[in-house]
Enzyme design. Sequence first.
Site, PDB file in Angstrom:
ATOM      1  N   LYS A 178       0.862  -1.171   0.000  1.00  0.00           N
ATOM      2  CA  LYS A 178       0.000   0.000   0.000  1.00  0.00           C
ATOM      3  C   LYS A 178       0.905   1.229   0.000  1.00  0.00           C
ATOM      4  O   LYS A 178       1.625   1.504   0.964  1.00  0.00           O
ATOM      5  CB  LYS A 178      -0.914  -0.021   1.231  1.00  0.00           C
ATOM      6  CG  LYS A 178      -2.036   1.007   1.175  1.00  0.00           C
ATOM      7  CD  LYS A 178      -1.597   2.289   1.840  1.00  0.00           C
ATOM      8  CE  LYS A 178      -2.598   3.408   1.720  1.00  0.00           C
ATOM      9  NZ  LYS A 178      -2.016   4.688   2.182  1.00  0.00           N
ATOM     10  N   GLY A 200      -1.272   3.817  12.917  1.00  0.00           N
ATOM     11  CA  GLY A 200      -0.838   2.450  13.180  1.00  0.00           C
ATOM     12  C   GLY A 200      -1.764   1.730  14.128  1.00  0.00           C
ATOM     13  O   GLY A 200      -2.075   0.555  13.953  1.00  0.00           O
ATOM     14  N   GLU A 217       5.317  -0.181  13.351  1.00  0.00           N
ATOM     15  CA  GLU A 217       6.317   0.651  14.023  1.00  0.00           C
ATOM     16  C   GLU A 217       5.688   2.030  14.119  1.00  0.00           C
ATOM     17  O   GLU A 217       5.466   2.688  13.101  1.00  0.00           O
ATOM     18  CB  GLU A 217       7.604   0.658  13.196  1.00  0.00           C
ATOM     19  CG  GLU A 217       8.785   1.220  13.966  1.00  0.00           C
ATOM     20  CD  GLU A 217       9.632   2.134  13.104  1.00  0.00           C
ATOM     21  OE1 GLU A 217      10.172   1.692  12.096  1.00  0.00           O
ATOM     22  OE2 GLU A 217       9.727   3.325  13.470  1.00  0.00           O
ATOM     23  N   CYS A 249      12.431   8.117  12.556  1.00  0.00           N
ATOM     24  CA  CYS A 249      11.790   7.373  13.645  1.00  0.00           C
ATOM     25  C   CYS A 249      12.648   7.398  14.903  1.00  0.00           C
ATOM     26  O   CYS A 249      12.143   7.258  16.006  1.00  0.00           O
ATOM     27  CB  CYS A 249      11.592   5.913  13.254  1.00  0.00           C
ATOM     28  SG  CYS A 249      10.694   5.698  11.722  1.00  0.00           S
TER      29      CYS A 249
END
Lengths: 494, 494
Positions: A153, A213, A232, A269
Amino acid sequence: MTATIENTRTEDLETVLAGAAAAAAPFGALHPATRAGMLSAVANALEGAADELVPIAIEESGLPEARLRGELNRTVVQLRLFVEVLRDGSYLDVIIDEADPDFAIGPRPDLRRMRVPVGPVLVFAASNFPFAFSVAGGDTASALAAGCPVVLKAHPGHPRLSARTGTIVREALTGAGAPAGVFDVIHGVDPGTIALRDERIAAAAFTGSVPAGRALFDIASARPRPIPFYGELGSVNPVFVTPGAVAARGAQLAQEYAASFTLGVGQFCTGPGLLFLPGGHGLEAELTEAAAGASGGRMLTENVHRGYHARRRELLDVPGVRVLADGGEGEGLDATPTLLATDVPTLLEYRETLLTEAFGPLSIVVGYRNTEELVHAADAVEGSLTATVHAEPDEVESMSGLVDRLRECAGRLLFNGWPTGVAVTPAMQHGGPYPATTAPLHTSVGSRAIDRFLRPVTYQNAPRELLPEALRDGNPLGIPRTVNEAGASQHWGE
Amino acid sequence: MTATIENTRTEDLETVLAGAAAAAAPFGALHPATRAGMLSAVANALEGAADELVPIAIEESGLPEARLRGELNRTVVQLRLFVEVLRDGSYLDVIIDEADPDFAIGPRPDLRRMRVPVGPVLVFAASNFPFAFSVAGGDTASALAAGCPVVLKAHPGHPRLSARTGTIVREALTGAGAPAGVFDVIHGVDPGTIALRDERIAAAAFTGSVPAGRALFDIASARPRPIPFYGELGSVNPVFVTPGAVAARGAQLAQEYAASFTLGVGQFCTGPGLLFLPGGHGLEAELTEAAAGASGGRMLTENVHRGYHARRRELLDVPGVRVLADGGEGEGLDATPTLLATDVPTLLEYRETLLTEAFGPLSIVVGYRNTEELVHAADAVEGSLTATVHAEPDEVESMSGLVDRLRECAGRLLFNGWPTGVAVTPAMQHGGPYPATTAPLHTSVGSRAIDRFLRPVTYQNAPRELLPEALRDGNPLGIPRTVNEAGASQHWGE
């Protein structure tokens, strides 16, 4: 940048999902060396397409060319890492227990265990690494290596790059002999969630924000048949600095810290969101200057930009939070670094706000009075990808309590370094307890990322002809295997 | 059997949870050999208490003495298996990447990865194995081996046995030096779900029914911070028999099948719920006789008994299902074996009813017309702990399509055997896709059950004094480690 790629239509999504399901058995059954060759072909194709892909990536992401070329190289190296993983074969985790008539709880049959692909994997690409955590990124590489078809995706932040990269990956795979349907790219939020609910999808991986998420994790968990969801999400990546480290290299630490939390406009991140410094550290001028001097830039997407500035305003409103460097609101999609300061009592009082990731070029310097207060603050830190300690050699032993505590909340513990920059290598751990990830037993970077897409199966008393090569007598694949001989249980526990 | 143990009170539950949280760090930090000694002490204590525990187990479960003595031995052996796992040390999965200035994507730091305990584990005990899947069962043994404190939610089917076993386990652990709080038993549905929602619990394990397991999985997944939930739920364990096997040993297969599906009054997770036989197999008389001649007995609990008979009536009502042996309703908690028969078209038409586990002494013989129909039926089977094939040597190659399909739905593939009876050994896989389990990557039996309770952590450039012994230079623990030297990435993908 407006998307020039439309959402995947329902009938096309059905074709993609049916193709992935049909490819699962033939792709999973390939000899590991054959699949390694396919990954190699993808790596070579991407390497060869750099001059075509990087300009699209620059246009869509706003990231600089050098960074994107480096990231594409990382993506290529990542694929080659999994070529090595496949050649080595220990990822199959073969264990063979010989039949044992004298086994301690009754005769043991011949048992042969290996890992097999879980089935088609849905990967949600990230915004912040248009190559390395996107179409051909680590999730895709590890799932393909495991033998799982991938439905990718695309992230709406770089739709044309995603479509083009997807075509290159697909053509490289099928050109190397992979079954049709083994890889495809879909676009759009709804097609993504429809795919996540589809019974043909056996596992999903995601890199992005906590709200997105968590919403996807909830969908995966609420399915009639729940599936593993490797998300994550968010991470504050705290950095703890001792008095000795301040004394020895305070000015250098200020520079390095500013460089780390502003890297890529703070959209890593592992960017350090909290810097714990001893009270009276005397570095405020250096920190302010370093932060004010660090460059900002265009953020990845409108969503990221909007979310960042909302978080920034929220943090500025917390009583007891001071501004060291004020990046302001910026124009368009831009953001300029902001550095805040507070103390441990304030951090703990407003932990809901202050201990949540601000995705962008913002960090908070937290003054602490003593080690006890530092450990107390560490106790409040939630699951994080990383935790870092800067200390001098003579202070190391006094840090062991803090380090033990940090190990409980983090996946990677760094010493005298900075958390940005993640090596793609066998011993890497890129993960951690929630909200760093939804699956604390796993990593999304490094060789062991393949573990997420493999499921153990044991063959009991199987005829030779029905055993996969990995399990046959004589070890025809020549891979590392653990073989347990008969009789051992007689001596267990002695 | 009425419970003589009351539900755990709120204040006592708080003491248990606080104790587990406090024990996590010291218990997890123990040398593996020290923890091995503690598990040994538990094994020895249980072995020594057999004459006290078995009579309580007989009274509460209704299971026969020989079975319970064997099960207690299995429980003891299981603990000793994990003593071996701890002594071996490969469960720590140590990977060391040497610092590499020439690494393919930039200089690589010194990275050392190992696995650490996830933290306090909540274990929901099962009804059907009062020893081996209960207080001191495999979930407890593997969690303790991993270094995780255990809060054990007792099954109401054997409350006094649970309390007494719990005391023996706790005293053996603390007697061997384990920290207080490392193990405790709680009673009651509400205390169990309160504990499952508690932030101090880091993972949970469960063996039981689909409705109960799914409800608990949903609670674990809906927490503000979700945790891994290892549920072993329901499994139909299909058995596929070829024409050749019928011809060679049909009567024997009928006997063995009846013995397997009625074992322990059909209350085994791996009991065969479906037997696929070629049409015109001519075994109906043998099957009927074997089933009618197999013994029933008291079921484990009122709930199990009620649920079994409800399922039985539901199956009897399906059009196209015939009764070969009718066990009837039984008196009290009793159940007598029931054997049904149908064909593949009926199985597929009523798959919602017929392809769901009936926990008790009931199985369904399904006639198939040809291999194509057999594979078609196999396609409809949901996630299962086991799948079994009976075939003669000359038929084996024609079975490979069926076996490949069965591998997609099952954790263990058996050949010419019966799925009841699970070896506790390194190569065992007791798991499978949903609804067999909620965590298809894991096993709840065998050495690898420890994997569920370990989380990877990587140390980056750590000073020697702060490294755990498992990661230090010179390998002071003497355990298996993977060490990757510098320079290797230059040759990746070649």
